[in-house]
Write a protein that holds these residues in place. Structure first.
Motif, PDB file in Angstrom:
ATOM      1  N   SER A  18       8.831   3.107 -34.812  1.00 25.30           N
ATOM      2  CA  SER A  18       7.902   4.068 -35.415  1.00 25.30           C
ATOM      3  C   SER A  18       8.672   5.041 -36.298  1.00 25.30           C
ATOM      4  O   SER A  18       9.862   5.283 -36.090  1.00 25.30           O
ATOM      5  CB  SER A  18       7.134   4.840 -34.327  1.00 25.30           C
ATOM      6  OG  SER A  18       8.028   5.538 -33.494  1.00 25.30           O
ATOM      7  N   ASP A  36       4.443   1.580 -35.956  1.00 25.85           N
ATOM      8  CA  ASP A  36       3.656   2.781 -36.230  1.00 25.85           C
ATOM      9  C   ASP A  36       4.230   3.608 -37.378  1.00 25.85           C
ATOM     10  O   ASP A  36       5.413   3.968 -37.359  1.00 25.85           O
ATOM     11  CB  ASP A  36       3.592   3.683 -34.982  1.00 25.85           C
ATOM     12  CG  ASP A  36       2.750   3.075 -33.871  1.00 25.85           C
ATOM     13  OD1 ASP A  36       2.146   2.006 -34.094  1.00 25.85           O
ATOM     14  OD2 ASP A  36       2.716   3.674 -32.774  1.00 25.85           O
ATOM     15  N   LEU A  69       5.771   9.951 -28.281  1.00 27.52           N
ATOM     16  CA  LEU A  69       7.039   9.329 -28.662  1.00 27.52           C
ATOM     17  C   LEU A  69       7.473   8.424 -27.514  1.00 27.52           C
ATOM     18  O   LEU A  69       7.755   8.908 -26.422  1.00 27.52           O
ATOM     19  CB  LEU A  69       8.113  10.386 -28.924  1.00 27.52           C
ATOM     20  CG  LEU A  69       7.940  11.272 -30.156  1.00 27.52           C
ATOM     21  CD1 LEU A  69       9.063  12.291 -30.221  1.00 27.52           C
ATOM     22  CD2 LEU A  69       7.916  10.437 -31.435  1.00 27.52           C
ATOM     23  N   LEU A  79      13.859   0.737 -35.780  1.00 32.33           N
ATOM     24  CA  LEU A  79      12.788   1.704 -35.563  1.00 32.33           C
ATOM     25  C   LEU A  79      11.445   1.028 -35.324  1.00 32.33           C
ATOM     26  O   LEU A  79      10.995   0.218 -36.133  1.00 32.33           O
ATOM     27  CB  LEU A  79      12.669   2.647 -36.762  1.00 32.33           C
ATOM     28  CG  LEU A  79      13.906   3.519 -37.039  1.00 32.33           C
ATOM     29  CD1 LEU A  79      13.671   4.389 -38.261  1.00 32.33           C
ATOM     30  CD2 LEU A  79      14.252   4.359 -35.816  1.00 32.33           C
ATOM     31  N   CYS A 139      12.509   5.671 -32.754  1.00 29.35           N
ATOM     32  CA  CYS A 139      11.611   6.466 -33.587  1.00 29.35           C
ATOM     33  C   CYS A 139      12.453   7.298 -34.547  1.00 29.35           C
ATOM     34  O   CYS A 139      13.387   7.986 -34.131  1.00 29.35           O
ATOM     35  CB  CYS A 139      10.743   7.372 -32.718  1.00 29.35           C
ATOM     36  SG  CYS A 139       9.617   8.402 -33.690  1.00 29.35           S
ATOM     37  N   ARG A 170      18.198  10.657 -32.519  1.00 28.55           N
ATOM     38  CA  ARG A 170      17.265   9.797 -33.251  1.00 28.55           C
ATOM     39  C   ARG A 170      17.585   9.856 -34.752  1.00 28.55           C
ATOM     40  O   ARG A 170      17.972  10.905 -35.267  1.00 28.55           O
ATOM     41  CB  ARG A 170      15.824  10.251 -33.034  1.00 28.55           C
ATOM     42  CG  ARG A 170      15.309  10.127 -31.607  1.00 28.55           C
ATOM     43  CD  ARG A 170      13.843  10.532 -31.553  1.00 28.55           C
ATOM     44  NE  ARG A 170      13.296  10.640 -30.231  1.00 28.55           N
ATOM     45  CZ  ARG A 170      12.700   9.636 -29.566  1.00 28.55           C
ATOM     46  NH1 ARG A 170      12.605   8.446 -30.131  1.00 28.55           N
ATOM     47  NH2 ARG A 170      12.198   9.832 -28.354  1.00 28.55           N
TER      48      ARG A 170
END
Ligand SMILES: [Zn+2]
Length: 239
Positions: free
Chosen positions: A152, A185, A21, A150, A26, A73
């Motif tokens: 990922s 990702d 991470l 974001l 994320c 997050r």
């Protein structure tokens, strides 16, 4: 009888690996961890016997979601949720509103009031399609990725080969189409995914069509393979 999983592992290999991470944004996406799919005898499409893969998925999702929430997050939660009486072929009635089947499993119920989480109810397999707001109002999952910046997303949930896979494959196309510029990702966290067990003997005994046969380990493996082969990253752990 041949060991199907051994054959698949040798000939269609997957290589889940630790995923780091990074400091960039994320988000966590939780797919359909509702009573109708993941609580013992919670409905027509719920486990009818205790299932270790499903239990692990819930434990891992709870652990991950708590760490994401603590870190501030973003979390997006899909809930399969149907208008009563409106079919979703080829499936029997499931997750109808008002039955409790379309509510989060008890261990994840806290996400309903988690400030970092958005809940998206959907009436079809593919969460990307279900997130279409209609009437030119865009797509809720696209907006979530873009608005929170974001880079990922980590995807967990049920079923690996149905709602998880359709969402992940569509997100890969949407990313490559340039709909979510920050996103690089798309990660599938394998220990946080599960699917159901319906051996062919059981499917035949129930009078179901041949394609209803659904060996759990093999279907889980195959669809991790398909997601990885299309460009998803398979994670064995998050570090
Ligand atoms: Zn459904």
């Amino acid at each position: 009888m041949t060991n199907g999983l051994a054959y698949l592992s040798a000939n269609l290999p997957i290589r889940p690996a630790p995923y780091r991470l990074g400091p960039d944004g994320c988000g966590l996406v939780v797919v359909d961890e509702v009573n109708g799919f993941a609580t013992l005898k919670g409905g027509n499409l719920a486990p009818q016997a205790p299932n270790a893969q499903v239990e692990q998925m819930i434990d891992e999702t709870d652990r991950l979601a708590r760490s994401f929430a603590a870190a501030g997050r973003p979390i997006a939660v899909f809930l399969d949720s149907h208008q009563p009486g409106k079919p979703e072929p080829p499936y029997p009635a499931h997750c109808e509103r008002g039955t409790g089947e379309d509510e989060l499993v008890p261990a994840l119920k806290w996400l309903e009031t988690c400030p970092q989480a958005i809940l998206i109810r959907k009436d079809c397999i593919n969460g990307f399609v279900g997130a279409e707001a209609g009437e030119g109002r865009g797509n809720r999952i696209v907006s979530w990725v873009n608005d929170t910046g974001l880079a990922s997303i980590i995807v967990v949930g049920i079923c690996t080969d149905i709602c998880v896979m359709d969402f992940v494959l569509t997100m890969l196309s949407a990313r490559n189409h340039g709909m979510m510029p920050p996103l690089t990702d798309i990660v599938v966290y394998e220990p946080g995914c599960a699917t159901y067990a319906l051996p062919i003997e059981t499917a035949m005994a129930l009078g179901l069509p041949a394609t209803a046969a659904h060996p759990q380990a093999e279907t889980h493996h195959l669809d991790l393979y398909f997601m990885a082969s299309r460009g998803a990253i398979l994670a064995s752990s998050l570090v």
